[in-house]
Design a protein around this motif. Structure first.
Motif, PDB file in Angstrom:
ATOM      1  N   LEU A 128       1.842   7.092   0.707  1.00 15.45           N
ATOM      2  CA  LEU A 128       0.468   6.627   0.902  1.00 15.45           C
ATOM      3  C   LEU A 128      -0.483   7.435   0.019  1.00 15.45           C
ATOM      4  O   LEU A 128      -0.383   8.671  -0.029  1.00 15.45           O
ATOM      5  CB  LEU A 128       0.042   6.784   2.364  1.00 15.45           C
ATOM      6  N   PRO A 129      -1.411   6.790  -0.664  1.00 14.62           N
ATOM      7  CA  PRO A 129      -2.399   7.544  -1.448  1.00 14.62           C
ATOM      8  C   PRO A 129      -3.403   8.242  -0.537  1.00 14.62           C
ATOM      9  O   PRO A 129      -3.879   7.664   0.440  1.00 14.62           O
ATOM     10  CB  PRO A 129      -3.081   6.457  -2.287  1.00 14.62           C
TER      11      PRO A 129
ATOM     12  N   GLY B 196      -4.854   5.430   2.097  1.00 16.19           N
ATOM     13  CA  GLY B 196      -4.906   4.031   1.701  1.00 16.19           C
ATOM     14  C   GLY B 196      -4.488   3.098   2.820  1.00 16.19           C
ATOM     15  O   GLY B 196      -3.796   3.494   3.765  1.00 16.19           O
ATOM     16  N   ASP B 197      -4.895   1.831   2.691  1.00 18.45           N
ATOM     17  CA  ASP B 197      -4.545   0.814   3.681  1.00 18.45           C
ATOM     18  C   ASP B 197      -3.081   0.421   3.543  1.00 18.45           C
ATOM     19  O   ASP B 197      -2.510   0.420   2.443  1.00 18.45           O
ATOM     20  CB  ASP B 197      -5.399  -0.437   3.494  1.00 18.45           C
TER      21      ASP B 197
ATOM     22  N   GLY C 296       0.806  -1.215   0.000  1.00 17.18           N
ATOM     23  CA  GLY C 296       0.000   0.000   0.000  1.00 17.18           C
ATOM     24  C   GLY C 296       0.837   1.262   0.000  1.00 17.18           C
ATOM     25  O   GLY C 296       0.296   2.365  -0.033  1.00 17.18           O
TER      26      GLY C 296
ATOM     27  N   VAL D 143      -6.931   9.196  -0.236  1.00 14.63           N
ATOM     28  CA  VAL D 143      -8.178   8.764  -0.881  1.00 14.63           C
ATOM     29  C   VAL D 143      -9.243   9.849  -0.833  1.00 14.63           C
ATOM     30  O   VAL D 143      -9.994  10.058  -1.786  1.00 14.63           O
ATOM     31  CB  VAL D 143      -8.697   7.475  -0.210  1.00 14.63           C
TER      32      VAL D 143
ATOM     33  N   ASN E  23      -7.807   5.117   7.845  1.00 18.43           N
ATOM     34  CA  ASN E  23      -7.541   4.370   6.615  1.00 18.43           C
ATOM     35  C   ASN E  23      -8.843   3.915   5.966  1.00 18.43           C
ATOM     36  O   ASN E  23      -9.942   4.056   6.530  1.00 18.43           O
ATOM     37  CB  ASN E  23      -6.596   3.197   6.874  1.00 18.43           C
ATOM     38  N   GLU E  24      -8.715   3.356   4.773  1.00 15.27           N
ATOM     39  CA  GLU E  24      -9.900   2.964   4.000  1.00 15.27           C
ATOM     40  C   GLU E  24     -10.720   1.895   4.710  1.00 15.27           C
ATOM     41  O   GLU E  24     -11.956   1.904   4.638  1.00 15.27           O
ATOM     42  CB  GLU E  24      -9.465   2.448   2.627  1.00 15.27           C
TER      43      GLU E  24
END
Length: 799
Positions: free
Chosen positions: A541-542, A596-597, A449, A544, A564-565
């Motif tokens: 990390l994205p 993101g996870d 991730g 989101v 997180n997601e």
């Protein structure tokens, strides 16, 4: 009488040196492999814990049946509740571990330290090598700070000073007085590597904290309380606490033995590999049984003579089995030598720290196992052939004048059945080794991730005595980040309270503010990190939804966090969580972003709910510095050390590692498992294929007359070649069918050892079919080729 038979069996070895050497070497290989694995099984699983009366020691986990979480640590409040509500325990103690700066005689080192309630060592009934250890009054908040030293630290850093008691040692800049030194054989395998122990000294306020989850809780049962009753009481207390504090549905308490808690998930792996090694021994013994049948066939005249002179069948069987036992014991002794080398190699090959690894060694129980396996193996490969040989009709055999003849139909069927058993047992081993390698590849190709390449981490611990204020810790890390970001070749810098692949996880309980529905449905436990604004960019990390943390998220400003997601999906599936509030502890915090996870294979294949706090609002003294750069690890370490020296010369040097280095112990364990299973599979395949080759070669010799007749009647060499090869493939096909059914049943034991691969993986089974079928074809081709070259005239004339 059997002793005399053993003596005669020993005397027969020089007369059959070639055969005896083959049997001993093959047995030594199998028994050595099995004994090496058993040394780990005994040392880690079966050997009692190194404490007095270890059967009374237990461990308490938090657990959640609805989410599948079986092993969660406790908060100080949980520990206090269990201690007050339970009656089944002589004593309960809390223990936690962390990296802290330890200073003695103007020297500093970052070490693993333990923090325990004062009764911890008394509960384990561990006598001090020096001093008296912790006393009950040391548990009170505000009491004098004291430490107990590990024996290794006492020797390595204090020169085994017998006057160490009373001397000062600083932990995170706070002075402590040494009150005890542990004995050299003390090991607490739940938290290995701890060299310095201090007291937790919980205050009344600490014992009301049910949000911070970081404690292990160990207990000793009362003498009049059994485990089942204590486990039931802990479950009842767990349900009562869930009602009292409106915990999320499914959360409760679970009692396990300390041995089970210590061993953890490695127990199943060890049992699987012991079973695999015993499969190898079984295959070897079956192959030796076939070899013994062939040898006894050559001794039929001698056996017939003994029977004709009055020897009973029982005496003949006993004499033959005694010879096998002698060979088995010789193979067992040679196997012990092999296992000495194998155990040493395995201990060196295991990456990271395995619980109780230092107790895996060749001991009396392991020697007993090797001897028992030797005798059982000898009985296994010797008894059936000996019993069959004793049924020889002596007068019929003597009338033949000792002419050598092939096996009768029953003898050939027995050899065929033994070969099928061998090949069938090979299948589960091959399937298991392929599943292990596929799991390893899946683990290597994991997408955690975030971008792992070019990412480095190093732990940094600020002594609380030198940085007592939150603002001081925040200022230190801000200045460190700024200095590193200005260094050439460094792209991004961030700070986090933990990083993936290290096994360091922090948990916190939370509740969703304004939750509509039952209160317990809006609660849960999540992993958490305290991170600086540069963390998300440094990790890659994205983002989101929403926005990341920024420099304005500091002490005194609005309390915020990232989630997180997985957490967002659990509570706001299909909705926007931005602007929602989570209550963590006593304070509500606003969700400003979703990232993101992160998948950490050390915490399982699936992502868990996670919360990210701004470091400036929750500044931790123990943190991980993250650096993204294309430079080498050595260059990064030099830069970090230079900046640390400039900021605080008393801090110890860094220990920079890349993310790939941190992942290596996880991959290394899977790699070792895969190589072990493939080694067992290779030994089994080689043994089984040799058995098939021997069977077909023997069959060709015994059927020379039949083959000559077929060729005289017009059969071509190609027809004979097809006849022999097809028989070999038919045997392999039947064995594959049986073995695949067997493998489907037993490979389920591998489920916990596989990452991202189902135990019923079709590709693995198909590969085994082609692999075993191909080797069976090769084993059949040479005897078939020899059969196709039989001269029919000579075959018929030799009748």
């Amino acid at each position: 009488m059997f002793v005399r038979d053993l003596y005669l069996g020993l005397r027969s070895i020089p007369r059959n040196l070639g055969y005896s050497s083959i049997v001993v070497c093959i047995l030594a290989l199998g028994i050595g492999a099995a004994s090496s694995i058993f040394s780990f099984v005994y040392g880690i699983l079966l050997r009692p814990l190194p404490f007095p009366e270890p059967q009374g020691l237990v461990w308490i986990w938090q657990a959640n049946a609805s989410t599948g979480v079986e092993k969660e640590y406790a908060s100080p409040g949980d520990f206090g509740d269990w201690r007050e509500m339970s009656t089944s325990f002589e004593h309960l103690a809390a223990v936690s571990t962390s990296r802290r700066q330890v200073t003695w005689a103007d020297q500093s080192e970052l070490l693993a330290t333990g923090s325990v309630s004062a009764g911890f060592f008394r509960l384990l009934r561990v006598p001090m090598a020096l001093g008296q250890g912790f006393q009950p009054e040391d548990d009170h908040s505000g009491s004098e700070r004291v430490v107990v030293l590990g024996h290794r630290f006492w020797q390595r850093r204090l020169g085994a000073d017998p006057q160490a008691i009373g001397k000062p040692v600083e932990i995170d800049g706070t002075a402590h007085r040494v009150v005890g030194v542990l004995p050299s054989d003390f090991r607490f395998a739940m938290f290995p590597g701890i060299e310095v122990w201090s007291t937790a000294a919980f205050s009344a306020t600490d014992l009301e904290d049910r949000g911070n989850i970081f404690l292990g809780v160990v207990g000793r049962l009362n003498d009049d309380t059994n485990f089942a009753a204590a486990a039931e009481e802990i479950e009842v207390i767990g349900r009562r606490r869930a009602e009292m504090f409106q915990a999320k549905e499914g959360w409760g308490s679970r009692l396990v033995s300390l041995r089970e808690a210590t061993v953890g998930d490695i127990s199943q792996a060890l049992v699987v590999f012991l079973a695999a090694s015993l499969f190898v021994v079984l295959i070897i013994c079956v192959n030796l049984a076939n070899l013994f049948i062939s040898r006894l066939q050559a001794q039929k005249h001698e056996l017939a003579t003994r029977l004709a002179l009055g020897a009973s069948r029982f005496r003949v069987v006993r004499r033959l089995v005694a010879e096998c036992v002698v060979l088995g014991l010789a193979g067992g002794l040679a196997g012990v030598l092999v296992s000495l080398w194998g155990t040493r190699m395995l201990r060196l090959a295991i990456p990271g720290e395995l619980p109780r690894l230092d107790e895996a060694q060749i001991s009396l129980p392991v020697l007993g196992f090797a001897i028992l396996l030797s005798v059982l193996g000898a009985m296994l490969f010797g008894l059936l052939p000996a019993w069959r040989a004793s049924r020889t009709d002596p007068w019929h055999e003597l009338r033949r004048g000792g002419l050598r003849t092939g096996l009768d139909r029953k003898g050939r069927r027995l050899q065929t059945a033994l070969v099928i058993i061998q090949l069938s047992c090979v299948v589960p081993l091959l399937v298991s080794s392929l599943l292990m390698f596929k799991s390893l590849e899946s683990l290597r190709s994991i997408d955690p991730g975030f971008a792992t390449e070019g990412l480095y981490a190093t732990p940094i611990v600020l002594p609380r005595a030198h940085y007592p204020e939150r603002s001081q810790r925040v200022d230190f890390f801000q200045r460190l980040e700024a200095a590193l970001e200005a260094s050439p070749g460094i792209e991004a810098v961030g700070v986090s309270s933990s990083v993936p692949f290290t096994g360091d996880v922090l948990d916190v309980s939370f509740a969703v503010e304004g939750w509509e529905g039952r209160p317990e449905d809006g609660r849960g436990i999540a992993l958490y990190d305290s991170v600086t604004p540069g963390f998300v960019r440094t990790m890659g990390l994205p983002l989101v939804a929403g926005e990341s943390l920024g420099p304005d998220d500091r002490d005194g400003s609005e309390l915020v966090l990232l989630i997180n997601e997985t957490l967002a999906e659990r509570f706001w599936a299909g909705q926007d969580p931005i602007g929602q509030w989570l209550r963590v502890g006593r304070q509500p915090r606003k969700i400003v972003g979703v990232v993101g996870d992160v998948i950490d294979p050390m915490s399982g294949a699936a992502a868990r709910p996670k919360i990210y706090f701004p470091h400036a609002q929750l500044p931790e003294a123990e943190a991980q510095l993250l650096v993204r750069s294309e430079r080498a690890v050595g260059a990064i370490a030099d830069v970090v050390d230079r900046e640390l020296e400039a900021l605080d010369s008393k801090l110890p040097p860094s220990s920079v590692q890349s993310m790939r280095q941190l992942l290596e112990p996880v991959v290394g364990v899977s790699r070792l498992f895969a190589r072990l299973m493939s080694l067992f599979g290779a030994i089994a395949v080689l043994t089984a294929v040799l058995g098939l080759y021997g069977l077909l070669s023997s069959s060709v010799l015994q059927r020379r007359h039949e083959i000559g007749v077929r060729m005289a009647l017009g059969a071509s060499g190609r027809n004979i070649l097809f006849l022999i090869v097809s028989r070999g493939l038919a045997l392999a096909g039947f064995a594959l069918a049986v073995g695949i059914a067997f493998a489907l049943a037993i490979t389920r034991l591998l489920a916990s050892l596989l990452y991202g691969i189902p135990t019923g993986d079709f590709g693995a089974y198909l590969t085994v079919v082609f692999l075993l079928g191909g080797t069976a074809f090769l084993a059949a081709v040479l005897p078939a080729f020899q059969a196709s070259k039989v001269n029919p005239v000579r075959a018929l004339s030799n009748g």
